[in-house]
Structures are given as C-alpha cells and as structure tokens.
Scaffold this motif. Structure first.
Motif, PDB file in Angstrom:
ATOM      1  N   ASP A 105       0.856  -1.195   0.000  1.00 38.74           N
ATOM      2  CA  ASP A 105       0.000   0.000   0.000  1.00 38.74           C
ATOM      3  C   ASP A 105       0.886   1.237   0.000  1.00 38.74           C
ATOM      4  N   LYS A 106       1.430   1.544  -1.154  1.00 37.23           N
ATOM      5  CA  LYS A 106       2.383   2.643  -1.265  1.00 37.23           C
ATOM      6  C   LYS A 106       1.718   4.002  -1.053  1.00 37.23           C
ATOM      7  N   THR A 107       0.423   4.111  -1.381  1.00 37.13           N
ATOM      8  CA  THR A 107      -0.303   5.361  -1.127  1.00 37.13           C
ATOM      9  C   THR A 107      -0.289   5.684   0.356  1.00 37.13           C
ATOM     10  N   ALA A 108      -0.501   4.668   1.198  1.00 36.85           N
ATOM     11  CA  ALA A 108      -0.478   4.867   2.647  1.00 36.85           C
ATOM     12  C   ALA A 108       0.911   5.262   3.129  1.00 36.85           C
ATOM     13  N   VAL A 109       1.950   4.664   2.539  1.00 36.78           N
ATOM     14  CA  VAL A 109       3.328   4.998   2.940  1.00 36.78           C
ATOM     15  C   VAL A 109       3.617   6.476   2.685  1.00 36.78           C
ATOM     16  N   LEU A 110       3.234   6.961   1.513  1.00 35.32           N
ATOM     17  CA  LEU A 110       3.509   8.356   1.170  1.00 35.32           C
ATOM     18  C   LEU A 110       2.677   9.306   2.038  1.00 35.32           C
ATOM     19  N   ALA A 111       1.426   8.940   2.302  1.00 33.12           N
ATOM     20  CA  ALA A 111       0.584   9.774   3.162  1.00 33.12           C
ATOM     21  C   ALA A 111       1.124   9.825   4.591  1.00 33.12           C
ATOM     22  N   GLU A 112       1.562   8.691   5.099  1.00 32.09           N
ATOM     23  CA  GLU A 112       2.130   8.643   6.444  1.00 32.09           C
ATOM     24  C   GLU A 112       3.442   9.427   6.517  1.00 32.09           C
ATOM     25  N   SER A 113       4.225   9.351   5.469  1.00 32.08           N
ATOM     26  CA  SER A 113       5.481  10.111   5.439  1.00 32.08           C
ATOM     27  C   SER A 113       5.198  11.599   5.532  1.00 32.08           C
ATOM     28  N   PHE A 114       4.217  12.046   4.782  1.00 33.33           N
ATOM     29  CA  PHE A 114       3.840  13.465   4.829  1.00 33.33           C
ATOM     30  C   PHE A 114       3.334  13.834   6.220  1.00 33.33           C
ATOM     31  N   ARG A 115       2.555  12.960   6.826  1.00 31.01           N
ATOM     32  CA  ARG A 115       1.973  13.251   8.145  1.00 31.01           C
ATOM     33  C   ARG A 115       3.033  13.493   9.212  1.00 31.01           C
ATOM     34  N   VAL A 116       4.075  12.661   9.233  1.00 29.99           N
ATOM     35  CA  VAL A 116       5.045  12.765  10.323  1.00 29.99           C
ATOM     36  C   VAL A 116       6.109  13.827  10.074  1.00 29.99           C
ATOM     37  N   LEU A 117       6.206  14.323   8.839  1.00 31.06           N
ATOM     38  CA  LEU A 117       7.176  15.385   8.563  1.00 31.06           C
ATOM     39  C   LEU A 117       6.692  16.727   9.107  1.00 31.06           C
ATOM     40  N   ARG A 118       7.614  17.490   9.633  1.00 30.65           N
ATOM     41  CA  ARG A 118       7.309  18.857  10.038  1.00 30.65           C
ATOM     42  C   ARG A 118       7.205  19.738   8.792  1.00 30.65           C
ATOM     43  N   LEU A 174       6.148   1.071  -8.494  1.00 36.55           N
ATOM     44  CA  LEU A 174       5.390   2.147  -9.118  1.00 36.55           C
ATOM     45  C   LEU A 174       6.117   2.613 -10.370  1.00 36.55           C
ATOM     46  N   SER A 175       5.370   3.182 -11.313  1.00 44.52           N
ATOM     47  CA  SER A 175       5.997   3.831 -12.454  1.00 44.52           C
ATOM     48  C   SER A 175       6.480   5.221 -12.033  1.00 44.52           C
ATOM     49  N   PHE A 176       7.294   5.832 -12.865  1.00 38.51           N
ATOM     50  CA  PHE A 176       7.761   7.180 -12.571  1.00 38.51           C
ATOM     51  C   PHE A 176       6.577   8.133 -12.412  1.00 38.51           C
ATOM     52  N   ALA A 177       5.597   8.035 -13.312  1.00 36.36           N
ATOM     53  CA  ALA A 177       4.434   8.925 -13.243  1.00 36.36           C
ATOM     54  C   ALA A 177       3.613   8.658 -11.991  1.00 36.36           C
ATOM     55  N   GLU A 178       3.418   7.386 -11.653  1.00 37.22           N
ATOM     56  CA  GLU A 178       2.644   7.041 -10.458  1.00 37.22           C
ATOM     57  C   GLU A 178       3.331   7.529  -9.188  1.00 37.22           C
ATOM     58  N   TYR A 179       4.653   7.423  -9.152  1.00 39.77           N
ATOM     59  CA  TYR A 179       5.401   7.863  -7.962  1.00 39.77           C
ATOM     60  C   TYR A 179       5.243   9.375  -7.790  1.00 39.77           C
ATOM     61  N   ARG A 180       5.429  10.102  -8.880  1.00 36.50           N
ATOM     62  CA  ARG A 180       5.305  11.560  -8.832  1.00 36.50           C
ATOM     63  C   ARG A 180       3.874  11.962  -8.430  1.00 36.50           C
ATOM     64  N   ASP A 181       2.882  11.310  -9.039  1.00 38.48           N
ATOM     65  CA  ASP A 181       1.489  11.638  -8.726  1.00 38.48           C
ATOM     66  C   ASP A 181       1.147  11.281  -7.278  1.00 38.48           C
ATOM     67  N   GLY A 182       1.682  10.158  -6.792  1.00 38.63           N
ATOM     68  CA  GLY A 182       1.425   9.746  -5.416  1.00 38.63           C
ATOM     69  C   GLY A 182       1.988  10.736  -4.406  1.00 38.63           C
ATOM     70  N   LEU A 183       3.188  11.223  -4.669  1.00 35.67           N
ATOM     71  CA  LEU A 183       3.787  12.225  -3.790  1.00 35.67           C
ATOM     72  C   LEU A 183       2.972  13.516  -3.798  1.00 35.67           C
ATOM     73  N   ALA A 184       2.557  13.949  -4.986  1.00 35.16           N
ATOM     74  CA  ALA A 184       1.768  15.177  -5.097  1.00 35.16           C
ATOM     75  C   ALA A 184       0.427  15.025  -4.386  1.00 35.16           C
ATOM     76  N   LEU A 185      -0.213  13.868  -4.537  1.00 33.56           N
ATOM     77  CA  LEU A 185      -1.494  13.624  -3.885  1.00 33.56           C
ATOM     78  C   LEU A 185      -1.356  13.672  -2.364  1.00 33.56           C
ATOM     79  N   ALA A 186      -0.230  13.184  -1.848  1.00 36.40           N
ATOM     80  CA  ALA A 186       0.004  13.211  -0.404  1.00 36.40           C
ATOM     81  C   ALA A 186       0.241  14.623   0.110  1.00 36.40           C
ATOM     82  N   GLY A 187       0.616  15.555  -0.792  1.00 35.67           N
ATOM     83  CA  GLY A 187       0.847  16.942  -0.402  1.00 35.67           C
ATOM     84  C   GLY A 187       2.257  17.442  -0.616  1.00 35.67           C
ATOM     85  N   PHE A 188       3.139  16.576  -1.128  1.00 36.09           N
ATOM     86  CA  PHE A 188       4.535  16.962  -1.310  1.00 36.09           C
ATOM     87  C   PHE A 188       4.699  17.932  -2.480  1.00 36.09           C
ATOM     88  N   THR A 189       5.732  18.766  -2.381  1.00 33.18           N
ATOM     89  CA  THR A 189       6.116  19.672  -3.455  1.00 33.18           C
ATOM     90  C   THR A 189       7.607  19.496  -3.735  1.00 33.18           C
TER      91      THR A 189
END
Length: 249
Positions: free
Chosen positions: A162-175, A210-225
C-alpha cells in the motif's frame, strides 16, 4: 486499492525474506539482494564509501540490502530528527545519527524482529546513543504528527503493498519544511502492471514497483512539493534504481 488480506500476504513475504537475511548476517553469512544492488557480492554495501563503512560495525554493512545511499543525498544537519523507513540492519540510521549529532535523533522503523535485533546490536557496538529502532509498519508509522525533519529509505517503499499509505504517512510525520530523500526501485511508464510485478520479483521488488508517473502523482497527492526523481542505474529491463526527493511545504 489493496485489500487487508493482500497487504498481509505481501508483508509476510517481505518479513520472511528479511528474517532470513538477518539470520544469515548473525551466522557470518552474506545475504543477497540480487540485481537491485549492483555489487559483486550481491549486497548494497558498494553504494557506500570506505569512510562511511568504517563508521559502523561490519554487520551493519553486510546487512545492507538497498539499491542506493539515501544518507548521501539527504543533506542532514546538526540537531535534526531523521526517520529511516525499513531500517534493516541499521546502516543508514547509524550514519544519520552521526550526521545529526548529539542534539539530533535518528529513528529506524522495521517490522522484522530479527532485523531489529541486528540493528540494536550494531548500535550498541558502535556506541551510538541517539538512535532508536521502532517496530512497526511503514504504512502506519508509530510516531506523532509533524515529529521528524527528514525521511530516508533505501529500496523499501517498493516492497509495500500500500504505497499510497506509505507516502501519506510520510507526509503526516514530517514537520512543515521537512523533506524526503529516498532510494527506490521505479518502473518505466510504458510497462504494464503485470510486467512490473514479474520483473520486480526478479530484483526483490515483491509488491511491484510504481511507475515514474505514479510515484510523482502519489507524492503530489500526499501533499509533497519540489518533487524530483533521478534514475541512477537499471536493475532489470525497464526497472531503475532512482533517487526521489520531495518536501512538505
């Protein structure tokens, strides 16, 4: 969407693989990570300089099964708090702990009892007191919101069901202002899901990359810039080890 049963099955396969690797290390053997490591001995130690390897116990180096060196790209600073997702034998955690100094802290998160035992023994041998190894899953990080400055990981996120959850959790714990700098296995965009799973199994990416596009989209969806993905070497046809960087605004 990954079902609970599918996630549990992937976790058990990963746990068994890394429990076996830890057992090999503890008995003086050398666990292998296949083509994803690019080293002649089948480990990931060659991604680290001789100076870096000399900073940690030999078992931490032997237990390295990653496809890169996230510490080299994380730009760690004194006093920061670092979290390593899937910390294995503790190599990246111990190096991070030295980089952030006594005022900083380095956490390692792993689900495998055997690897946690290896990592804690390595920390004791190295005399590193600002490192802590936590048991848990990278899809549900056992740390509070906004509690770390930097997240690193070495060829582990691809193992999650569940890579979507990993990226969301990463965003959550980051300051706010925190950053992510990981090495991972990523697939070329033209590969079908079945091809990614089949080729990924050959290099240990059990859950499919994940593909390159999926990885980038997943990070963006989680809130990363500030997302950048830089391939470093091909580990199988259409699959690459890559450095992924992103930030929490």
């Amino acid at each position: 969407m990954t079902s609970p049963d599918e996630l549990a099955e992937v976790r058990e396969r990963v746990r068994a693989r890394y429990a076996g690797a830890a057992a090999a290390v503890m008995t003086g053997g050398i666990p292998g990570c296949g083509q994803s490591c690019s080293d002649e001995d089948g480990t990931g130690a060659g991604q680290y300089s001789g100076t870096e390897q000399a900073e940690v116990p030999g078992q931490a180096v032997t237990a390295s099964l990653g496809c890169g060196n996230p510490v080299a790209v994380a730009e760690l600073r004194e006093g920061e708090t670092v979290l390593d997702l899937g910390s294995g034998g503790g190599l990246d955690v111990l190096l991070s702990a030295r980089r952030v100094g006594p005022a900083g802290r380095a956490y390692g998160l792993d689900m495998t009892d055997e690897m946690l035992g290896v990592a804690r023994a390595n920390a004791r041998e190295a005399g590193v007191v600002n490192a802590e190894f936590l048991q848990g899953h990278i899809e549900a990080i056992p740390l509070p919101d906004q509690s770390v400055d930097v997240i690193i990981s070495n060829c582990v996120i691809n193992l999650s069901g569940d890579k979507t959850a990993v990226l969301a959790e990463s965003f959550r714990v980051l300051r706010p202002g925190g950053r992510l700098g990981v090495s991972d296995i990523i697939a070329e965009d033209q590969l079908a899901a079945a091809e990614r799973i089949e080729r990924g199994r050959q290099v240990g990416a059990i859950a499919g990359a994940l593909s390159f596009a999926e990885y980038r989209d997943g990070l963006a969806l989680a809130g990363f810039t500030g997302i950048t993905i830089t391939p470093t070497h091909e580990v199988a046809s259409g699959l690459h080890s890559a450095i992924v960087r992103a930030a929490r605004p």
